[in-house]
Each structure stands twice: as C-alpha cells, then as structure tokens.
Design an enzyme around this catalytic site. Structure first.
Site, mmCIF file in Angstrom:
data_model
loop_
_atom_site.group_PDB
_atom_site.id
_atom_site.type_symbol
_atom_site.label_atom_id
_atom_site.label_comp_id
_atom_site.label_asym_id
_atom_site.label_seq_id
_atom_site.Cartn_x
_atom_site.Cartn_y
_atom_site.Cartn_z
ATOM 1 N N TYR A 48 8.057 6.424 -4.216
ATOM 2 C CA TYR A 48 6.873 6.693 -3.395
ATOM 3 C C TYR A 48 7.154 7.889 -2.498
ATOM 4 C CZ TYR A 48 2.293 5.678 -1.602
ATOM 5 O OH TYR A 48 0.960 5.780 -1.282
ATOM 6 N N ARG A 108 -8.003 12.495 -1.475
ATOM 7 C CA ARG A 108 -7.147 12.875 -0.338
ATOM 8 C C ARG A 108 -5.756 12.305 -0.581
ATOM 9 N NH1 ARG A 108 -4.583 11.350 3.876
ATOM 10 N NH2 ARG A 108 -5.049 9.161 3.418
ATOM 11 N N LYS A 112 2.603 2.760 -5.683
ATOM 12 C CA LYS A 112 2.309 1.704 -4.706
ATOM 13 C C LYS A 112 2.537 0.323 -5.319
ATOM 14 C CE LYS A 112 0.470 2.131 -0.478
ATOM 15 N NZ LYS A 112 0.702 3.231 0.466
ATOM 16 N N GLU A 150 -6.911 3.356 -1.810
ATOM 17 C CA GLU A 150 -5.761 4.212 -1.512
ATOM 18 C C GLU A 150 -6.150 5.685 -1.600
ATOM 19 O OE1 GLU A 150 -1.879 4.917 -0.366
ATOM 20 O OE2 GLU A 150 -2.880 2.985 -0.573
ATOM 21 N N ASP A 151 -5.874 6.431 -0.534
ATOM 22 C CA ASP A 151 -6.055 7.886 -0.494
ATOM 23 C C ASP A 151 -7.469 8.312 -0.844
ATOM 24 O OD1 ASP A 151 -3.509 8.127 0.361
ATOM 25 O OD2 ASP A 151 -2.697 9.032 -1.436
ATOM 26 N N ASP A 158 -5.098 0.795 2.721
ATOM 27 C CA ASP A 158 -3.749 0.965 3.260
ATOM 28 C C ASP A 158 -3.664 2.134 4.221
ATOM 29 O OD1 ASP A 158 -0.978 0.139 3.332
ATOM 30 O OD2 ASP A 158 -0.532 1.987 2.268
ATOM 31 N N ASP A 159 -4.429 3.196 3.974
ATOM 32 C CA ASP A 159 -4.399 4.345 4.876
ATOM 33 C C ASP A 159 -4.942 3.985 6.256
ATOM 34 O OD1 ASP A 159 -3.543 6.267 2.810
ATOM 35 O OD2 ASP A 159 -5.491 5.834 1.954
ATOM 36 N N ASN A 196 2.762 12.632 6.187
ATOM 37 C CA ASN A 196 3.685 12.807 5.077
ATOM 38 C C ASN A 196 2.985 13.609 3.980
ATOM 39 O OD1 ASN A 196 2.172 10.830 3.494
ATOM 40 N ND2 ASN A 196 3.213 9.253 4.667
#
Length: 642
Positions: free
Chosen positions: A181, A234, A252, A323-324, A346-347, A492
């Site tokens: 990851y 993103r 993930k 996610e993202d 999760d973000d 990150n």
C-alpha cells in the site's frame, strides 16, 4: 470422509504442525539463517551454488525433540495459529488446481493430494511446508532492486498462491505494508496500464448502465464480506487516474486480509469506470479504460445508485468501502448511503478515526486526560474529503467528551488553497460551510491564521508538499507554550507531505509530538533518537471490517468509530510515548484489529444494530476468533461439486 485421526495425520504431514512445539522448524530455520548471515558471509567469501542452497533448506519431517532451540526473537508470533484446519473440497483437477490461486499450494501439496488431484508430475517432486516456502519467497523478495519491483514480485505471488502470499505478508507486515500500500501503491497505480497482466476484481463502465444487476453475478463467489470500490477520481495525492486506480482497492483488500483476518475469497475490489478528466491518460492509445471526459452530476449519481442496489441485492450483508473518490462526490455518497447501508469511506472516516487515536495518544504523552481534547485549537490545511473526515471525527470525539457540535466546531480553523474558509465564501460544500469562520477574514493565509488563533494542533491534508514552512512551524511552536505542539502532516505519498519529520524536529527544537501519513526515518537530534510514526489507516479499517462483518451490522456509526479510536490508543505504551511514538508497532496489527472488532461489535450490540442472531455480549470475542482467517494450507479433497 476422513476420521479425526486421519485429518490430524494429514495436517501434520502436509502443513508441518508438531506437538509440543512453540514454533515450526521452517520459521526457526529462516530466522537462524538470517541471524547467521553475516558470520557465514565472512567465513565463506564465495556464494553457494543453487544445489547447496537447496540442500540447506530444513527437512520437511525433522525430529521435533532434536531440533535447534527457539531463537530469542521470531519474525512473528504463532499463538493465533489454528490447531485444526477444515479440509477444503474442490471439483478441479490437474492444472486447474495449480491455476486457482485460492487452493494452489505450489510445492506444498502432500503426496496423497498430488495423487487424488491428478497433479503428480506437474510440479517439482520436493514437498515443502509453508514456512520453507516463505523463506524462499523472502530470498527472492530481497533480491528485487526497488520498491516497485518488490510490489510486482508480491503481486505475481498473489496471482498464483494466495495462501502463501498472505502468510508472507502477515509475517512481514511492517516491512511489506509500505510496498503493498502507501507509498509504493501510488507508483503501482501510475504503472497499472503498462504492468497489467491478469484480471483481478470487477470493472463497471459507463456503457454497462442498465446491466449492473446482471453483471454482479459474473463474480464467481456467492459469499462476499468486504468490497472496496473506487472511481479513480482522486488517487492518493496523484489526482484523477481513471481505471489505473484499481491498484488501490486491490492493495486495501490485501490489508483487510493480512491485518484484519478477512478471508481472501470473501473480498472484491471494484473500479467504477465513468471516464477520466486526465487528458494525458485518456489520450494514451494503450489506456485500459473508457476514453471520455468523466461523467458528472445526476448521471453519475444514478450510475452509482444502480451499482449500490446491484451489490446489496446479491450480497445484503456486505461492507462497501468507498475509496479515493473526489471530494465533490465522496461526501454526498457517504451522506446518502451511510444510514441505510453498511458502508464506510476510508478517506473520510478511516483517516479521521486513526488521526483521533493519534491525538488521544499525544494527550496521554503529555499526561493529559482524553477529556482535554475539548481544549485544543486545531488548524487544518486541506478541506477535501480526507481533511473534512478528520475534522468530523475529532468533532465526534469532542461531542463524546461533552461538547455540543457547535462548541466543538468553534475549535477548528480550516484552510484550502485559497486560504481560511470564511462564511462569505460561496463555493463551499455543505460540510465545508459548517466549518467556515465568521470571526476571521476569508482567505487568510496559514501564518496569519496561526498568529491569530495560536493553535495547539496543526494538521496537513492538502496533498501539497512543503506547505508547512519553517516560518509557520516556528510561529506555532513559539505560541504553544503550555503544551508541546502537535504536528501531523498526513498527506501521502511521502513526496506530498507538508513537511518532513527532520524539518519539524529542527524547527521546534525537538519539542513536538509528530505523526505523518507516510513513513519517515528516525532522526538523531542533540544526542537523542526520535521516532516518527505513520498514522496509517490500516490501524483502523481492518478491525472495523472484521467487527461489522462478524456481527452483520446494519450500519457503521460514529460511536463505533470512536470506540475503535480508543481501542487503538490503548495499545500505545509509555515506552512508545517516551521516544515520540503515538501509534503502536505495526507488528501488533492483528491484535489491534481484533480489539477494535470487539469494541465495534459491543457498540453495535448496545445500539441494536446487530443482525447476527448468534451474537451476544458474552460470545463476541469467540465469534470474532472463529471468523478470523489465518493463512495456512488446509487439506484438499476432490469432489464432484465444491
């Protein structure tokens, strides 16, 4: 079909489980060989031949009473290793067995399995247990030249032998998590098109609209516990990567399995392909996705809604993790589905929960009670989905400690690329507006904001490197006199961090508490070694996933996430805090995930959100242990039907 005695005999022969042993010979051999590497290299300057290497591997059936004593330090703890593995039935034979990554054992098949599965002669004749195979994988892994090559090496193993892949990852989680990851997965996304070799997961494209309910039945497994889904809009701090973002859900879910104990056959990575606004990728003739500008507005939300209905129709109890997703869609999607669907962003929620846990540990390091979080003044650089998620989680923590939502939000000062969010700003989302200030000018820069509010906590979630300047950090440290300044550059990958650990230490004269979104090396400052810790979301989401899938929760609540943060904070020792660590060692991740799962289930039970009829307050831990996957080879039995 097998008696209990025969099953135990098969297990001892094929997996290498011995009575009256604390560890297995293969692991002991690998650790000892690694400890002796330096002395062996000096005494034997020439490299051994491949034949000598093969002969040096430990025998499969060694006498446990004459084996070498256990070394002082093992790479992992075997206490969770099950003593009994239920046999697996498969209808496959021959090369079909070897090409199925779920059941393939490579050279780990026993003689009897080779006969009944018709694979005798299709693989080398040697029988190696899984510990020996891990040693071989590690030898090859450490020969790879750079992180992206290591990622490709592990991905290839993932494609051919999932049990061995997850065993290797679990035993070496601290070393390999940054490869699987962040930060390496960012490079893997950029190279996804050129490195694509084998299908994994599902892609739902704009052209599939109206067919999604039928398409979900193309997935071969009827039991799916966790889905990680992205639209590629993103990806980390890299922007819109379209279908190349598929490396994110895959990575993930690897952590869901290795860190949380979700079964690898019960996870599903998904990419929503509705175009991309990245013209460079879109115009690449080798691009693997739909070549059109990204779908937006009502058509986009209609497409996602059709997919959500299709997924929950086939798998009613599945956890769907967003996610993202871009901020403009992440918040509305979570707000729409979180109350009636088991879903999680999760973000927004994961980053927020792990950051909250880190802040609680910072308070503990300063001998302050958790309640003192209500007295903190927080400046956050970054008003995207991750930034707002972190702020919302801290607000929830303050509310748990007695503040109203309005009182809690008055402690926050949020900046985006245009400066401080003020109430007169028009282009704000619903959640951004709830943090807008009326007492300070809209657009104030970071240094002016620090001078005006004297923050105790500085959070970075902007994705823009070097935005925590020397002037800003020194100004904060000068004004933060009654406690250590808390500095969390959380963007990150590493190249996007707002500042480095070394910079933060030097600019505060070593007087700080620090965590980051990507890993940094320890730093020697004035004769003392200071240790940064990474606020990695993997501390949170595997345990939350294990908990909600075990209890079959109806939804994920703020209460569950705050309990998860408290559980994580409890694993940070006084020794860790003394050297600056505000998160536990990643080597404890399986224990952390189990503890979080227990607390999540308790919170769900208290609020009447449990759908698992077998669960009671008294058997939560036992059910979680029963559901937790441990990567080891189970005996295989051929059957006409699986």
């Amino acid at each position: 079909f097998f008696s209990r005695h025969m099953l135990r005999t098969t297990l001892r022969k094929s997996v290498g489980i011995y009575r009256n042993q604390n560890t297995s010979i293969g692991v002991r051999w690998y650790v000892e060989k690694k400890e002796q590497k330096k002395s062996e290299s000096t005494s034997s300057p020439s490299s051994p031949s491949p034949a000598e290497n093969a002969s040096s591997l430990p025998p499969l059936h060694s006498d446990p009473h004459t084996a070498t004593p256990k070394p002082k330090k093992l790479k992992f703890i075997l206490e969770e290793k099950p003593t009994y593995l239920k046999p697996l039935r498969t209808s496959k034979r021959g090369v079909g067995v070897l090409h199925d990554a779920i059941i393939n054992k490579g050279t780990g098949f026993s003689a009897s399995e080779r006969e009944r599965l018709h694979i005798r002669g299709l693989i080398p004749p040697v029988e190696m247990n899984i510990e020996q195979q891990v040693a071989r994988v590690l030898r090859q892994y450490h020969e790879q030249g750079n992180p992206i090559q290591k990622h490709a090496h592990l991905s290839a193993l993932h494609d051919r032998n999932e049990t061995l892949f997850f065993r290797t990852l679990m035993e070496n989680i601290e070393e390999m998590a940054p490869i699987i990851y962040t930060p390496t997965v960012g490079d893997a996304c950029l190279q996804f098109g050129s490195q694509y070799r084998r299908a994994r997961g599902m892609f739902f494209a704009a052209a599939d609209k109206g067919q999604l309910h039928a398409m979900v039945y193309n997935w071969p497994y009827d039991d799916v516990d966790v889905i990680v889904m992205t639209d590629g809009s993103r990806i980390l701090g890299l922007g819109d990567l379209g279908v190349y973002g598929m490396a994110i859900p895959i990575g993930k879910l690897c952590l869901y399995v290795a860190a949380g104990g979700i079964h690898p056959q019960k996870v599903l990575p998904i990419t929503i392909d509705v175009g991309t606004d990245n013209e460079e990728i879109r115009n690449d003739p080798l691009y693997l996705g739909t070549r059109m500008p990204r779908m937006k507005g009502p058509p986009y939300f209609e497409f996602v809604d059709e997919l959500m209905q299709a997924l929950t129709s086939r798998w009613p109890n599945v956890l769907i993790q967003f996610e993202d997703f871009n901020t403009s869609t992440a918040e509305p999607l979570l707000r729409k589905y979180r109350e009636n669907t088991l879903c999680f962003n999760d973000d927004i929620q994961g980053t927020g929960t792990v950051t909250t846990a880190g802040l609680l540990c910072c308070l503990k390091a300063m001998k302050l009670p958790y309640h003192s979080i209500v007295n903190q003044r927080i400046v956050c650089l970054g008003a995207g989905s991750a930034g707002l998620g972190v702020l919302s989680s801290i607000v929830d923590a303050m509310k748990e400690e007695g503040l109203s939502e309005e009182e809690a939000k008055s402690r926050f000062f949020v900046l985006d690329k245009e400066g401080l969010l003020g109430v007169e700003r028009r282009s704000l989302t619903h959640l951004q507006r709830s943090f807008a200030r009326s007492d300070l000018p809209d657009g104030a820069n970071l240094i002016d904001t620090i001078k005006a509010v004297s923050p105790t906590i500085l959070l970075g979630l902007s994705g823009v490197p070097n935005t925590f300047t020397e002037e800003a950090i020194k100004e904060m440290a000068k004004r933060c006199t009654h406690q250590k300044p808390i500095i969390f550059p959380l963007s990150n990958p590493t190249s996007r961090a707002e500042c480095t650990f070394e910079q933060a230490v030097n600019w505060t004269d070593g007087r700080l508490l620090f965590a980051s979104g990507s890993p940094f090396e320890p730093y020697d400052y004035k004769g003392k070694t200071l240790y940064p810790t990474q606020g990695n979301n993997m501390y949170i989401f595997p345990g939350v996933g294990l908990g909600v899938t075990t209890c079959q929760a109806k939804k994920i609540t703020n209460k569950m996430l705050y309990r998860a943060a408290l559980a994580l904070a409890s694993f940070v020792s006084e020794e860790d805090l003394a050297v600056g660590k505000v998160y536990p060692s990643i080597q404890q991740i399986r224990k952390v995930s189990s503890a979080i799962a227990v607390e999540v289930c308790k919170a769900a039970m208290e609020d009447g959100l449990v759908r698992n009829p077998e669960m009671t307050m008294g058997n939560i831990r036992a059910l979680i242990e029963e559901e937790t996957y441990y990567p080891d080879y189970a005996p295989l039995i051929h059957s006409a039907k699986e």
